[in-house]
Design a protein around this motif. Structure first.
Motif, PDB file in Angstrom:
ATOM      1  N   ALA A 137       0.884  -1.241  -0.070  1.00  0.00           N
ATOM      2  CA  ALA A 137      -0.135  -0.019   0.050  1.00  0.00           C
ATOM      3  C   ALA A 137       0.585   1.158   0.075  1.00  0.00           C
ATOM      4  O   ALA A 137       0.642   2.394  -0.718  1.00  0.00           O
ATOM      5  CB  ALA A 137      -0.872   0.018   1.256  1.00  0.00           C
ATOM      6  N   HIS A 138       1.889   1.453   0.621  1.00  0.00           N
ATOM      7  CA  HIS A 138       2.823   2.490   0.738  1.00  0.00           C
ATOM      8  C   HIS A 138       3.609   2.546  -0.643  1.00  0.00           C
ATOM      9  O   HIS A 138       3.596   3.560  -1.023  1.00  0.00           O
ATOM     10  CB  HIS A 138       3.972   2.458   1.866  1.00  0.00           C
ATOM     11  CG  HIS A 138       3.255   2.147   3.069  1.00  0.00           C
ATOM     12  ND1 HIS A 138       2.794   1.082   3.696  1.00  0.00           N
ATOM     13  CD2 HIS A 138       3.234   3.216   3.999  1.00  0.00           C
ATOM     14  CE1 HIS A 138       2.586   1.230   5.226  1.00  0.00           C
ATOM     15  NE2 HIS A 138       2.702   2.728   5.150  1.00  0.00           N
ATOM     16  N   PHE A 139       3.803   1.486  -1.085  1.00  0.00           N
ATOM     17  CA  PHE A 139       4.558   1.680  -2.425  1.00  0.00           C
ATOM     18  C   PHE A 139       3.566   2.208  -3.618  1.00  0.00           C
ATOM     19  O   PHE A 139       3.996   2.968  -4.593  1.00  0.00           O
ATOM     20  CB  PHE A 139       5.370   0.408  -2.955  1.00  0.00           C
ATOM     21  CG  PHE A 139       6.684  -0.100  -2.289  1.00  0.00           C
ATOM     22  CD1 PHE A 139       7.752   1.089  -2.446  1.00  0.00           C
ATOM     23  CD2 PHE A 139       6.550  -0.888  -1.072  1.00  0.00           C
ATOM     24  CE1 PHE A 139       8.761   0.732  -1.547  1.00  0.00           C
ATOM     25  CE2 PHE A 139       7.601  -1.189  -0.420  1.00  0.00           C
ATOM     26  CZ  PHE A 139       9.046  -0.597  -0.585  1.00  0.00           C
ATOM     27  N   ASP A 140       2.485   1.470  -3.444  1.00  0.00           N
ATOM     28  CA  ASP A 140       1.459   2.055  -4.362  1.00  0.00           C
ATOM     29  C   ASP A 140       0.994   3.567  -4.469  1.00  0.00           C
ATOM     30  O   ASP A 140       0.935   4.118  -5.095  1.00  0.00           O
ATOM     31  CB  ASP A 140       0.107   1.244  -4.153  1.00  0.00           C
ATOM     32  CG  ASP A 140       0.140   0.119  -4.621  1.00  0.00           C
ATOM     33  OD1 ASP A 140       1.079  -0.439  -5.454  1.00  0.00           O
ATOM     34  OD2 ASP A 140      -0.723  -0.988  -4.312  1.00  0.00           O
ATOM     35  N   ARG A 141       0.936   4.215  -2.939  1.00  0.00           N
ATOM     36  CA  ARG A 141       0.874   5.612  -2.850  1.00  0.00           C
ATOM     37  C   ARG A 141       1.711   6.154  -3.360  1.00  0.00           C
ATOM     38  O   ARG A 141       1.859   7.387  -3.904  1.00  0.00           O
ATOM     39  CB  ARG A 141       0.588   5.797  -1.192  1.00  0.00           C
ATOM     40  CG  ARG A 141       0.153   7.139  -0.854  1.00  0.00           C
ATOM     41  CD  ARG A 141      -1.172   7.613  -1.689  1.00  0.00           C
ATOM     42  NE  ARG A 141      -1.300   9.110  -1.294  1.00  0.00           N
ATOM     43  CZ  ARG A 141      -1.787  10.069  -1.794  1.00  0.00           C
ATOM     44  NH1 ARG A 141      -2.297   9.454  -3.269  1.00  0.00           N
ATOM     45  NH2 ARG A 141      -2.023  11.112  -1.536  1.00  0.00           N
ATOM     46  N   TRP A 142       3.177   5.661  -2.867  1.00  0.00           N
ATOM     47  CA  TRP A 142       4.314   6.457  -3.541  1.00  0.00           C
ATOM     48  C   TRP A 142       4.241   6.697  -4.945  1.00  0.00           C
ATOM     49  O   TRP A 142       4.533   7.545  -5.409  1.00  0.00           O
ATOM     50  CB  TRP A 142       5.788   5.728  -3.053  1.00  0.00           C
ATOM     51  CG  TRP A 142       6.928   6.164  -3.239  1.00  0.00           C
ATOM     52  CD1 TRP A 142       7.481   7.031  -2.411  1.00  0.00           C
ATOM     53  CD2 TRP A 142       7.677   6.110  -4.572  1.00  0.00           C
ATOM     54  NE1 TRP A 142       8.704   7.312  -3.289  1.00  0.00           N
ATOM     55  CE2 TRP A 142       9.148   6.811  -4.522  1.00  0.00           C
ATOM     56  CE3 TRP A 142       7.490   5.318  -5.795  1.00  0.00           C
ATOM     57  CZ2 TRP A 142       9.852   6.612  -5.322  1.00  0.00           C
ATOM     58  CZ3 TRP A 142       8.347   5.295  -6.763  1.00  0.00           C
ATOM     59  CH2 TRP A 142       9.590   5.860  -6.376  1.00  0.00           C
ATOM     60  N   LEU A 143       3.958   5.674  -5.770  1.00  0.00           N
ATOM     61  CA  LEU A 143       4.056   5.719  -6.996  1.00  0.00           C
ATOM     62  C   LEU A 143       2.939   6.546  -7.519  1.00  0.00           C
ATOM     63  O   LEU A 143       2.980   7.222  -8.318  1.00  0.00           O
ATOM     64  CB  LEU A 143       3.679   4.316  -7.793  1.00  0.00           C
ATOM     65  CG  LEU A 143       4.827   3.316  -7.827  1.00  0.00           C
ATOM     66  CD1 LEU A 143       4.397   1.784  -8.411  1.00  0.00           C
ATOM     67  CD2 LEU A 143       5.898   4.024  -9.008  1.00  0.00           C
ATOM     68  N   GLU A 144       1.833   6.331  -6.865  1.00  0.00           N
ATOM     69  CA  GLU A 144       0.668   7.195  -7.165  1.00  0.00           C
ATOM     70  C   GLU A 144       1.048   8.792  -7.013  1.00  0.00           C
ATOM     71  O   GLU A 144       0.929   9.426  -8.199  1.00  0.00           O
ATOM     72  CB  GLU A 144      -0.550   7.130  -6.168  1.00  0.00           C
ATOM     73  CG  GLU A 144      -2.111   7.905  -6.600  1.00  0.00           C
ATOM     74  CD  GLU A 144      -2.949   7.709  -5.768  1.00  0.00           C
ATOM     75  OE1 GLU A 144      -3.926   8.556  -5.934  1.00  0.00           O
ATOM     76  OE2 GLU A 144      -2.798   6.927  -4.837  1.00  0.00           O
ATOM     77  N   LEU A 145       1.755   9.354  -6.090  1.00  0.00           N
ATOM     78  CA  LEU A 145       2.023  10.680  -5.750  1.00  0.00           C
ATOM     79  C   LEU A 145       3.141  11.001  -6.911  1.00  0.00           C
ATOM     80  O   LEU A 145       3.329  12.047  -7.597  1.00  0.00           O
ATOM     81  CB  LEU A 145       2.557  10.989  -4.417  1.00  0.00           C
ATOM     82  CG  LEU A 145       1.694  10.691  -3.468  1.00  0.00           C
ATOM     83  CD1 LEU A 145       2.286  11.069  -2.114  1.00  0.00           C
ATOM     84  CD2 LEU A 145       0.423  11.929  -3.616  1.00  0.00           C
ATOM     85  N   PHE A 146       4.310   9.961  -7.248  1.00  0.00           N
ATOM     86  CA  PHE A 146       5.317  10.384  -8.073  1.00  0.00           C
ATOM     87  C   PHE A 146       4.535  10.559  -9.462  1.00  0.00           C
ATOM     88  O   PHE A 146       4.940  11.484 -10.298  1.00  0.00           O
ATOM     89  CB  PHE A 146       6.378   9.106  -7.999  1.00  0.00           C
ATOM     90  CG  PHE A 146       7.470   9.424  -8.734  1.00  0.00           C
ATOM     91  CD1 PHE A 146       8.463  10.167  -8.271  1.00  0.00           C
ATOM     92  CD2 PHE A 146       7.872   9.146 -10.130  1.00  0.00           C
ATOM     93  CE1 PHE A 146       9.737  10.432  -8.825  1.00  0.00           C
ATOM     94  CE2 PHE A 146       8.869   9.299 -10.855  1.00  0.00           C
ATOM     95  CZ  PHE A 146       9.872  10.028 -10.150  1.00  0.00           C
ATOM     96  N   GLU A 147       3.822   9.550  -9.905  1.00  0.00           N
ATOM     97  CA  GLU A 147       3.200   9.547 -11.312  1.00  0.00           C
ATOM     98  C   GLU A 147       2.451  10.883 -11.267  1.00  0.00           C
ATOM     99  O   GLU A 147       2.643  11.665 -12.668  1.00  0.00           O
ATOM    100  CB  GLU A 147       2.600   8.357 -11.703  1.00  0.00           C
ATOM    101  CG  GLU A 147       3.329   7.173 -11.762  1.00  0.00           C
ATOM    102  CD  GLU A 147       2.439   5.879 -11.795  1.00  0.00           C
ATOM    103  OE1 GLU A 147       1.343   6.074 -12.495  1.00  0.00           O
ATOM    104  OE2 GLU A 147       3.038   4.731 -11.716  1.00  0.00           O
ATOM    105  N   THR A 148       1.721  11.265 -10.491  1.00  0.00           N
ATOM    106  CA  THR A 148       1.049  12.608 -10.688  1.00  0.00           C
ATOM    107  C   THR A 148       1.908  13.703 -10.795  1.00  0.00           C
ATOM    108  O   THR A 148       1.818  14.445 -11.511  1.00  0.00           O
ATOM    109  CB  THR A 148       0.164  12.523  -9.514  1.00  0.00           C
ATOM    110  OG1 THR A 148      -0.908  11.504  -9.241  1.00  0.00           O
ATOM    111  CG2 THR A 148      -0.745  13.812  -9.419  1.00  0.00           C
TER     112      THR A 148
END
Length: 153
Positions: free
Chosen positions: A90-101
């Protein structure tokens, strides 16, 4: 051609193909970590470990320069730093979501795609390393999950 000349040529080719510059990397890193620092899931993980953000941001700029432009500026051990963190898929998914955005907000599509593709590989690798550090071997397509107490599921 020497190794250094070859490295410079690789970097120049990436810059020409993607438009990525050191200034773009700095904007991306600083904007991304501004989001991380206010994110309810990620901020506590970082706040527990980072009190002086300037050295961290400088190191992350060097890291992304090495990752995106192949400059070799970063000389750290990201896996070692991430293995003991209380994080999971979940942390890696959130990190990716913020990074991609952030990448898509700040960069032209070719540059954003270049950053995002590398970020996805990094996240997958770090998640696998964190899992391994907890004694969990992930199979193809498996994700590392902890329960609400932080125990490994």
């Amino acid at each position: 051609m020497t190794g250094a000349e070859r490295g410079e040529q690789i970097t120049a080719d990436i810059v020409q193909r993607t438009g990525i510059t050191e200034a773009m990397i700095e904007r991306l890193v600083h904007s991304f970590y501004t989001k991380v620092r206010s994110d309810p899931m990620l901020a506590p993980v970082f706040d527990a470990r980072i009190s002086d953000w300037e050295p961290h941001l400088k190191q992350m700029c060097a890291f992304w320069s090495s990752v995106a432009l192949m400059t070799g500026r970063y000389h750290g051990t990201p896996m070692v730093k991430h293995m003991p963190l209380p994080v999971d898929a979940a942390h890696f998914d959130r990190w990716l979501e913020l990074f991609e955005t952030t990448a898509r907000e700040l960069c032209q599509p070719t540059a954003a795609a270049h950053f995002v593709e590398r970020a996805r590989r990094i996240a997958a690798s770090l998640e696998m390393g964190v899992a391994g550090g907890q004694g969990v071997m992930l199979g193809v397509g498996e994700r590392f999950r902890r329960d609400t107490t932080g125990a490994v599921q």
